[in-house]
Design a protein around this motif. Structure first.
Motif, PDB file in Angstrom:
ATOM      1  N   MET A 176       7.078 -19.251  49.812  1.00  0.00           N
ATOM      2  CA  MET A 176       7.194 -18.644  49.054  1.00  0.00           C
ATOM      3  C   MET A 176       7.292 -16.020  49.930  1.00  0.00           C
ATOM      4  O   MET A 176       6.439 -16.432  50.946  1.00  0.00           O
ATOM      5  CB  MET A 176       5.136 -18.331  48.501  1.00  0.00           C
ATOM      6  CG  MET A 176       5.183 -17.671  47.801  1.00  0.00           C
ATOM      7  SD  MET A 176       2.904 -17.335  47.116  1.00  0.00           S
ATOM      8  CE  MET A 176       3.236 -19.525  46.065  1.00  0.00           C
ATOM      9  N   LEU A 177       7.574 -16.020  49.303  1.00  0.00           N
ATOM     10  CA  LEU A 177       8.022 -14.928  49.577  1.00  0.00           C
ATOM     11  C   LEU A 177       7.003 -13.828  49.339  1.00  0.00           C
ATOM     12  O   LEU A 177       5.992 -13.868  48.757  1.00  0.00           O
ATOM     13  CB  LEU A 177       9.102 -13.798  48.206  1.00  0.00           C
ATOM     14  CG  LEU A 177      10.702 -14.743  47.909  1.00  0.00           C
ATOM     15  CD1 LEU A 177      11.471 -13.835  46.985  1.00  0.00           C
ATOM     16  CD2 LEU A 177      11.138 -14.624  49.140  1.00  0.00           C
ATOM     17  N   LEU A 185      11.022  -3.316  50.184  1.00  0.00           N
ATOM     18  CA  LEU A 185      12.519  -3.424  49.625  1.00  0.00           C
ATOM     19  C   LEU A 185      13.219  -2.548  48.523  1.00  0.00           C
ATOM     20  O   LEU A 185      13.979  -1.967  48.344  1.00  0.00           O
ATOM     21  CB  LEU A 185      12.493  -4.816  49.491  1.00  0.00           C
ATOM     22  CG  LEU A 185      14.344  -5.190  48.748  1.00  0.00           C
ATOM     23  CD1 LEU A 185      15.959  -4.870  49.325  1.00  0.00           C
ATOM     24  CD2 LEU A 185      14.864  -6.570  48.000  1.00  0.00           C
ATOM     25  N   ARG A 186      12.493  -2.699  47.730  1.00  0.00           N
ATOM     26  CA  ARG A 186      12.953  -2.307  46.403  1.00  0.00           C
ATOM     27  C   ARG A 186      13.002  -0.935  46.398  1.00  0.00           C
ATOM     28  O   ARG A 186      13.490   0.171  46.152  1.00  0.00           O
ATOM     29  CB  ARG A 186      11.377  -2.386  44.904  1.00  0.00           C
ATOM     30  CG  ARG A 186      11.874  -1.892  43.333  1.00  0.00           C
ATOM     31  CD  ARG A 186      10.882  -1.850  42.847  1.00  0.00           C
ATOM     32  NE  ARG A 186       9.180  -1.326  43.087  1.00  0.00           N
ATOM     33  CZ  ARG A 186       8.458  -1.060  41.822  1.00  0.00           C
ATOM     34  NH1 ARG A 186       8.387  -1.854  41.065  1.00  0.00           N
ATOM     35  NH2 ARG A 186       7.558  -0.575  42.912  1.00  0.00           N
ATOM     36  N   ALA A 187      11.932  -0.008  47.129  1.00  0.00           N
ATOM     37  CA  ALA A 187      11.422   1.483  47.922  1.00  0.00           C
ATOM     38  C   ALA A 187      12.636   1.983  48.744  1.00  0.00           C
ATOM     39  O   ALA A 187      12.947   2.803  48.554  1.00  0.00           O
ATOM     40  CB  ALA A 187      10.532   1.438  48.681  1.00  0.00           C
ATOM     41  N   VAL A 188      13.179   1.263  49.267  1.00  0.00           N
ATOM     42  CA  VAL A 188      14.037   1.155  50.672  1.00  0.00           C
ATOM     43  C   VAL A 188      15.677   1.214  49.303  1.00  0.00           C
ATOM     44  O   VAL A 188      16.151   2.826  50.339  1.00  0.00           O
ATOM     45  CB  VAL A 188      13.869   0.125  51.330  1.00  0.00           C
ATOM     46  CG1 VAL A 188      15.878   0.979  52.922  1.00  0.00           C
ATOM     47  CG2 VAL A 188      12.775   0.164  52.469  1.00  0.00           C
ATOM     48  N   ILE A 189      15.486   0.519  48.598  1.00  0.00           N
ATOM     49  CA  ILE A 189      17.238   0.830  47.821  1.00  0.00           C
ATOM     50  C   ILE A 189      16.898   1.548  47.160  1.00  0.00           C
ATOM     51  O   ILE A 189      17.769   2.605  46.477  1.00  0.00           O
ATOM     52  CB  ILE A 189      16.918  -0.351  46.998  1.00  0.00           C
ATOM     53  CG1 ILE A 189      17.668  -1.586  48.291  1.00  0.00           C
ATOM     54  CG2 ILE A 189      17.673  -0.728  46.257  1.00  0.00           C
ATOM     55  CD1 ILE A 189      17.853  -3.101  47.410  1.00  0.00           C
ATOM     56  N   ALA A 190      15.721   2.352  45.903  1.00  0.00           N
ATOM     57  CA  ALA A 190      15.415   3.530  45.162  1.00  0.00           C
ATOM     58  C   ALA A 190      15.487   5.008  46.405  1.00  0.00           C
ATOM     59  O   ALA A 190      16.273   5.757  45.227  1.00  0.00           O
ATOM     60  CB  ALA A 190      13.603   3.236  44.385  1.00  0.00           C
ATOM     61  N   ALA A 218      11.428  -8.847  58.388  1.00  0.00           N
ATOM     62  CA  ALA A 218      10.763 -10.148  57.883  1.00  0.00           C
ATOM     63  C   ALA A 218      11.434 -10.809  56.877  1.00  0.00           C
ATOM     64  O   ALA A 218      11.303 -12.267  56.128  1.00  0.00           O
ATOM     65  CB  ALA A 218       9.286  -9.795  57.797  1.00  0.00           C
ATOM     66  N   LEU A 219      11.860  -9.886  55.686  1.00  0.00           N
ATOM     67  CA  LEU A 219      11.879 -10.580  54.782  1.00  0.00           C
ATOM     68  C   LEU A 219      13.310 -11.319  54.739  1.00  0.00           C
ATOM     69  O   LEU A 219      13.319 -12.279  54.614  1.00  0.00           O
ATOM     70  CB  LEU A 219      11.973  -9.172  53.560  1.00  0.00           C
ATOM     71  CG  LEU A 219      12.471  -9.298  52.439  1.00  0.00           C
ATOM     72  CD1 LEU A 219      11.434 -10.774  51.433  1.00  0.00           C
ATOM     73  CD2 LEU A 219      12.314  -8.650  51.323  1.00  0.00           C
ATOM     74  N   GLN A 220      14.350 -10.446  55.344  1.00  0.00           N
ATOM     75  CA  GLN A 220      15.893 -11.066  55.461  1.00  0.00           C
ATOM     76  C   GLN A 220      15.249 -13.031  56.019  1.00  0.00           C
ATOM     77  O   GLN A 220      16.060 -13.452  55.739  1.00  0.00           O
ATOM     78  CB  GLN A 220      16.562 -10.728  56.847  1.00  0.00           C
ATOM     79  CG  GLN A 220      16.863  -9.081  56.091  1.00  0.00           C
ATOM     80  CD  GLN A 220      17.874  -8.492  56.585  1.00  0.00           C
ATOM     81  OE1 GLN A 220      19.409  -8.136  56.277  1.00  0.00           O
ATOM     82  NE2 GLN A 220      18.020  -7.936  57.777  1.00  0.00           N
ATOM     83  N   ARG A 221      14.579 -12.919  57.245  1.00  0.00           N
ATOM     84  CA  ARG A 221      13.949 -14.362  57.865  1.00  0.00           C
ATOM     85  C   ARG A 221      13.777 -15.148  56.862  1.00  0.00           C
ATOM     86  O   ARG A 221      13.391 -15.532  56.673  1.00  0.00           O
ATOM     87  CB  ARG A 221      13.372 -14.092  59.135  1.00  0.00           C
ATOM     88  CG  ARG A 221      13.739 -12.796  60.373  1.00  0.00           C
ATOM     89  CD  ARG A 221      13.024 -13.190  61.704  1.00  0.00           C
ATOM     90  NE  ARG A 221      11.765 -12.866  61.285  1.00  0.00           N
ATOM     91  CZ  ARG A 221      11.301 -11.233  61.520  1.00  0.00           C
ATOM     92  NH1 ARG A 221      11.996 -10.389  62.177  1.00  0.00           N
ATOM     93  NH2 ARG A 221       9.522 -10.593  61.699  1.00  0.00           N
ATOM     94  N   GLU A 222      12.747 -14.255  56.094  1.00  0.00           N
ATOM     95  CA  GLU A 222      11.802 -15.416  54.790  1.00  0.00           C
ATOM     96  C   GLU A 222      12.589 -15.571  54.535  1.00  0.00           C
ATOM     97  O   GLU A 222      12.952 -17.022  53.408  1.00  0.00           O
ATOM     98  CB  GLU A 222      10.937 -14.530  54.755  1.00  0.00           C
ATOM     99  CG  GLU A 222       9.744 -15.302  53.513  1.00  0.00           C
ATOM    100  CD  GLU A 222       8.794 -13.730  53.360  1.00  0.00           C
ATOM    101  OE1 GLU A 222       7.754 -14.366  53.255  1.00  0.00           O
ATOM    102  OE2 GLU A 222       9.135 -13.416  52.335  1.00  0.00           O
TER     103      GLU A 222
END
Length: 292
Positions: free
Chosen positions: A1-2, A10-15, A39-43
């Motif tokens: 589960m994400l 992720l959204r904040a970094v892209i924004a 951690a999100l990339q690994r996930e």
């Protein structure tokens, strides 16, 4: 589960276009943001960012994931607004039970204020005098030997004395009060539809005074009964709350020895007692009672 917080990062970094700027907006340190992205990339098993000079650049996968997550965050925002509204009592519903004379006297100003202060609240009004229900708040006449469920809190609202309604040219009209037994030989106009607690209070008081009322006309409500009194047919005895505006040719007389009194109470479901709109409704009803 994400992990939802990592998607938020992720959204904040892209924004914002950078780790440092997103860290500032989120209240994190830059190293914490970098750890969350790793951690999100690994996930996900996806490469979400690439090095670009001294900074990073989102990959197509990173942009797609952030864009798809927008729907999720919009839904979360709606849920958060609903939670805030529920806390403030702005949404949901509240049911209020009442009997006729309480509804005529107290319900309209209470509902008007609740509608103004909680415009998104749905109010359900139940005339429980004739249609039994299970409202969140119930204004009722106490009945001897009848106990309310343990699921509700009961508050006494008022003691409502009965008054004799007579023509202004009746000899009783000149008296400040009259013993109930003095009405034993008079003609009475009935004013109640059923054998409920209001009628029983009056019949019990008459029995204590040693008689049973001599009803010569049967009506089913206070206003109609008083219109018959105006014709001179007889008198009627009505709880004070139910009298309202009297015609000029009628007046009231206080009854004593004994004085019939009905007890009016408010039952509040314990499950709804902390709801802001329920608390406000209780406050309004008690304020109206105090104001008389």
């Amino acid at each position: 589960m994400l992990d939802i917080p990592r998607l938020r990062v992720l959204r904040a970094v892209i924004a914002t276009g950078s780790i440092r700027a997103s860290a500032s907006s989120l209240g994190y340190t830059p190293s914490a943001v970098s750890q969350q992205l790793a951690a999100l990339q690994r996930e996900t098993g996806l490469r979400l960012f690439e090095r670009s000079g001294r900074g990073i650049e989102p990959t197509a996968a990173g942009r797609t994931l952030a864009a798809e997550a927008e729907t999720l965050f919009e839904a979360f925002s709606r849920v958060e607004r609903v939670v805030g509204d529920l806390r403030a009592g702005r949404v949901g519903s509240l049911s209020i039970g009442y009997f006729g004379s309480a509804g005529a006297t107290w319900l309209a100003p209470t509902v008007a204020t609740l509608r103004a202060e909680f415009p998104d609240l749905r109010l359900d009004l139940l005339l429980t005098e004739f249609t039994p229900g299970d409202p969140d708040l119930d204004i009722f006449v106490e009945e001897t030997g009848v106990e309310r469920s343990g699921d509700v809190e009961v508050r006494r609202l008022a003691d409502d004395p009965y008054l004799a309604v007579v023509r202004v040219d009746d000899p009783l009209a000149a008296l400040p009060q009259v013993p109930l037994a003095d009405l034993a030989q008079r003609h009475w106009v009935d004013n109640d539809l059923r054998e409920g607690p209001c009628r029983q209070v009056l019949l019990n008081a008459c029995a204590q005074a040693g008689f049973s009322p001599g009803f010569v006309v049967e009506t089913h409500d206070y206003r109609t009964a008083m219109s018959f009194v105006a014709t001179g047919i007889g008198l009627t005895v009505v709880p004070e709350l139910g009298i309202g505006e009297l015609p000029e040719d009628l007046t009231t007389v206080k009854l004593v020895a004994p004085a019939p009194v009905r007890h009016l109470s408010l039952a509040v479901k314990k499950s709804i007692a902390r709801h802001p709109a329920a608390r406000r409704a209780i406050e309004l009803l008690e304020g109206l009672v105090r104001a008389g």
